[in-house]
Write an enzyme that holds these catalytic residues in place. Structure first.
Site, PDB file in Angstrom:
ATOM      1  N   GLU A  49      22.503  -0.012  82.852  1.00  0.00           N
ATOM      2  CA  GLU A  49      21.594   1.098  83.180  1.00  0.00           C
ATOM      3  C   GLU A  49      21.119   1.839  81.929  1.00  0.00           C
ATOM      4  O   GLU A  49      19.954   2.221  81.832  1.00  0.00           O
ATOM      5  CB  GLU A  49      22.309   2.086  84.121  1.00  0.00           C
ATOM      6  CG  GLU A  49      21.409   3.232  84.579  1.00  0.00           C
ATOM      7  CD  GLU A  49      22.176   4.271  85.388  1.00  0.00           C
ATOM      8  OE1 GLU A  49      21.586   5.316  85.691  1.00  0.00           O
ATOM      9  OE2 GLU A  49      23.362   4.037  85.705  1.00  0.00           O
ATOM     10  N   ASP A  50      22.017   2.039  80.953  1.00  0.00           N
ATOM     11  CA  ASP A  50      21.722   2.951  79.841  1.00  0.00           C
ATOM     12  C   ASP A  50      21.493   2.287  78.487  1.00  0.00           C
ATOM     13  O   ASP A  50      21.171   2.975  77.523  1.00  0.00           O
ATOM     14  CB  ASP A  50      22.884   3.952  79.677  1.00  0.00           C
ATOM     15  CG  ASP A  50      22.999   4.890  80.873  1.00  0.00           C
ATOM     16  OD1 ASP A  50      22.020   5.007  81.619  1.00  0.00           O
ATOM     17  OD2 ASP A  50      24.082   5.488  81.042  1.00  0.00           O
TER      18      ASP A  50
END
Length: 734
Positions: A90-91
């Site tokens: 996600e990051d």
């Protein structure tokens, strides 16, 4: 940061990693350690340039989540690795393909599930959040470990929320209380569930939290002295039996004390059972039960037990695997005290949930064990409700429900949520048993389908191929599984009746030289003030739109388009001039609670419900009962923070409401007459017999029958058919 600070941080990261391996609950093999080491290195590399709002390196967060998964939840190496990697896709620049290539398909699937949850928008309306939560649950059947790691992630976020703005703290805390605490409870993670509740209260009601916390701290010395005085009384007896045990005191959680204060309308000092005493004993598996009841006997020899407060979770463990004996006794100074008796093994299960069952299993045996656990949890996700907020609410209730244990006619033990009915039991056995339920027996006696079952009841379901669900069943069933199946069946039945109704309508309009087409249907929907064509066909099918009503439509047919067009313009241009209350009172009414009471209420302006919407009621302090739509933007907030002020509510559709009517019959007494009468009534659509009473005298009979019908048209048809029975003299409605 200075070079020295960076070096210090690296040392701390390495220290946290070693701590992770040391505190792991499962026995880690060499392959497990290699997997976890690889995941740790990827997480450190991926998050190297990221920092949390508190200023610390971001990688401390996934390590902390992995420690919760490893120690407090007690999951396997696959879960620990997935927890370390849960924010990587996600990051950071790492992709799901990278994770699949490096760690295999299982870890990639879990990380993918966690990424999907993380990707949900955080600033959308509550009904959209509920919809996303439902999608998350329904698409994560592959691996429940996704949700368990998400609980650990949420737990750590709640522990480190001080750096966030106040409005975000309240929002996250409310969501935690509403969804994640019940999930933790259902999985058997009682410690984490308690922590989540207390942390949520800290941010939603900080003054209340601080007040109770301070009073608990002030009473710690008193609590210790009380536990010592309790222990002193039974120590001698326990030691005499050469038992190896420890006695611990556990303060009830701040949240549970707050709930007791609200429920009983009392102050902190007036609550006497603020803590429980645990007796944890050592035993091999063969003697566990024997020692538990021996300790029970010793405790009750010294303290008077409350006979209605015995909970035997050893003979019948909870569906989460929890085992213990709970007794409430009158302790020193005249205080009621809850005493929990557990073996060390039982205590581990209470602390770790199902993971404790599989601690000492290896290889395939361990995998099979964890698979069994994950499969058991799938039951909680079985629901196909159309309304998202409704789904989340029912899902939450099923998670938090206390359990009862009932027996089948053959003596098998079944676990059900508290307040379940025979109908819930029927659907728990099998969907087809539920669908064909005609009646039920509890402990050998015939009982209504809405009877509340109690632990120890023996339940038998009477089935019939002719039986099928009806609208009333939704008031009888309490479990999400049963309600979902009933709703699905009712929708299917309505469609079937509507198909027949459409053909009936086509024939009847043809006799008036009117063609059934889209234009005619739209005019009829408007003429009869309905919402959809399905409603129109259904009402024709059950007879609530009869021949006379269709003739009235036919006579106004030539002006129907003009009327329809004017109404449309009026709705679009002068909606503020419509008297909503007047339309509502003519069309439908709202009833409240299981008893379907008719109470005074107001429509909430925030969501503006109209007849037919799915609704609930909220008891406001100054404005009485206010009705909201179930997908109202404020629904989750109200149900999170003020669940005790929510009342179930629903619109009563005139075509669905059932009425009781009494019919008097007289005639010549013939053999088999009653059979013929009951067969006639049963063969009529939507007619049920509530009561029947016949007396005969010199070859004649007088009878009364109480029937349940949906409207007057059906009753009239029934009376006409009864008059046609051979030997019938008079049939009148009383």
């Amino acid at each position: 940061m200075t070079k020295a600070a960076i070096e210090e941080e690296k040392k701390e990261i390495a220290k946290q990693y070693k701590e992770l391996l040391r505190i792991s609950y499962q026995n880690l093999s060499d392959d497990d350690r290699i997997l976890i080491r690889s995941a740790f290195e990827v997480a450190v590399d991926a998050h190297k340039d990221q920092r949390r709002k508190s200023g610390e390196a971001y990688v401390f967060h996934p390590i902390a989540v992995a420690k919760i998964v490893a120690s407090e939840i007690g999951l396997d190496a696959t879960s620990i690795a997935s927890a370390l990697l849960h924010d990587v896709v996600e990051d950071t620049d790492y992709t799901l393909d990278d994770i699949d290539r490096m760690f295999g398909e299982t870890v990639a699937r879990i990380v993918d599930g966690l990424t999907k949850i993380g990707g949900l928008k955080k600033d959308m309306s509550t009904s959209q959040q509920a919809e996303n939560f439902r999608k998350m649950l329904l698409t994560l059947h592959d691996d429940i470990r996704v949700i368990i790691i998400k609980i650990a992630d949420r737990y750590h976020n709640m522990l480190t929320m001080d750096a966030m703005p106040e409005h975000k703290q309240v929002k996250i805390a409310s969501e935690t209380l509403y969804i994640y605490a019940p999930l933790a409870h259902r999985i058997g993670l009682y410690n984490i569930k308690t922590e989540l509740e207390d942390l949520s209260l800290k941010y939603t009601e900080p003054e209340v939290y601080a007040d109770i916390f301070e009073k608990i701290e002030d009473s710690k010395e008193d609590q210790k002295n009380y536990i010592d005085s309790f222990s002193a009384i039974i120590d001698k007896s326990l030691q005499k039996e050469k038992l190896d045990y420890t006695i611990k005191g556990r303060m009830k959680s701040i949240f549970s004390i707050r709930e007791k204060m609200k429920a009983q309308s009392v102050a902190f000092d007036e609550i006497y059972d603020k803590f429980a005493i645990r007796i944890i004993y050592k035993s091999n598996l063969a003697n566990e039960k024997f020692f538990a009841w021996k300790i029970y006997s010793i405790v009750t020899d010294n303290f008077r037990p409350n006979p209605v407060r015995l909970r035997d979770w050893i003979s019948s463990p909870k569906s989460t695997g929890y085992e213990a004996l709970h007794i409430t006794v009158m302790g020193p100074k005249g205080r009621w005290v809850e005493v929990q008796i557990r073996s060390e093994r039982m205590h581990e299960i209470a602390e770790k949930g199902y993971a404790a069952h599989f601690k000492y299993k290896h290889g395939n045996q361990k995998e099979q064990g964890i698979d069994l656990w994950l499969n058991k949890l799938q039951e909680a996700l079985e629901n196909s409700s159309a309304n998202a907020v409704d789904f989340v609410e029912e899902f939450k209730l099923n998670l938090y429900a206390k359990e009862i244990f009932v027996f089948t006619p053959k003596g098998e033990l079944k676990s059900l949520p508290k307040f379940s009915t025979p109908l819930d039991f029927a659907f728990n056995i099998h969907t087809q048993v539920g669908m064909r339920t005609r009646g039920s027996k509890v402990n050998g006696k015939l009982v209504p389908l809405n009877t509340t079952l109690k632990s120890g009841d023996q339940v038998e379901i009477i089935t019939s191929n002719q039986a099928r669900p009806n609208q009333n069943w939704l008031d009888y069933a309490t479990t999400a599984r049963a309600r979902a199946k009933i709703k699905s069946s009712l929708r299917e039945e309505k469609k079937n009746i509507a198909l027949e109704g459409k053909e009936v309508l086509r024939r009847k309009l043809k006799s008036q030289k009117i063609t059934l087409n889209e234009d005619t249907i739209n005019k009829m929907v408007s003429f009869f003030k309905l919402k959809t064509s399905l409603d129109l066909f259904y009402r024709v099918g059950i007879g609530s739109i009869d021949n006379q009503m269709l003739k009235d439509f036919g006579s106004s047919y030539s002006n129907a388009f003009i009327t329809f067009f004017k109404n449309k313009i009026r709705r679009n241009t002068a909606s503020n001039d419509i008297n909503k209350e007047e339309i509502t009172s003519k069309y439908d009414t709202i009833v409240f609670g299981k008893e379907e009471e008719k109470l005074e209420y107001k429509m909430s302006p925030c969501c503006n419900p109209i007849p037919g919407d799915e609704v609930f009621a909220f008891v406001s302090i100054n404005e009485g009962i206010k009705v909201h739509k179930k997908n109202c933007p404020n629904a989750i907030q109200l149900q999170s923070n003020y669940a005790y002020r929510i009342i179930p509510a629903k619109w009563i559709d005139s075509s669905q409401e059932e009425f009781t009517a009494e019919i008097k019959l007289t005639g010549i007494d013939n053999l088999g007459l009653i059979n013929e009468i009951t067969a006639m009534i049963s063969s009529n659509l939507n007619v049920n017999i509530r009561n029947i009473n016949f007396t005969t005298d010199s070859g004649t009979f007088i009878g009364t029958i109480t029937v349940v019908v949906k409207n007057n048209v059906i009753l009239k048809k029934l009376i006409i058919k009864l008059k046609q029975i051979n030997g019938m003299d008079k049939v009148d409605r009383i």
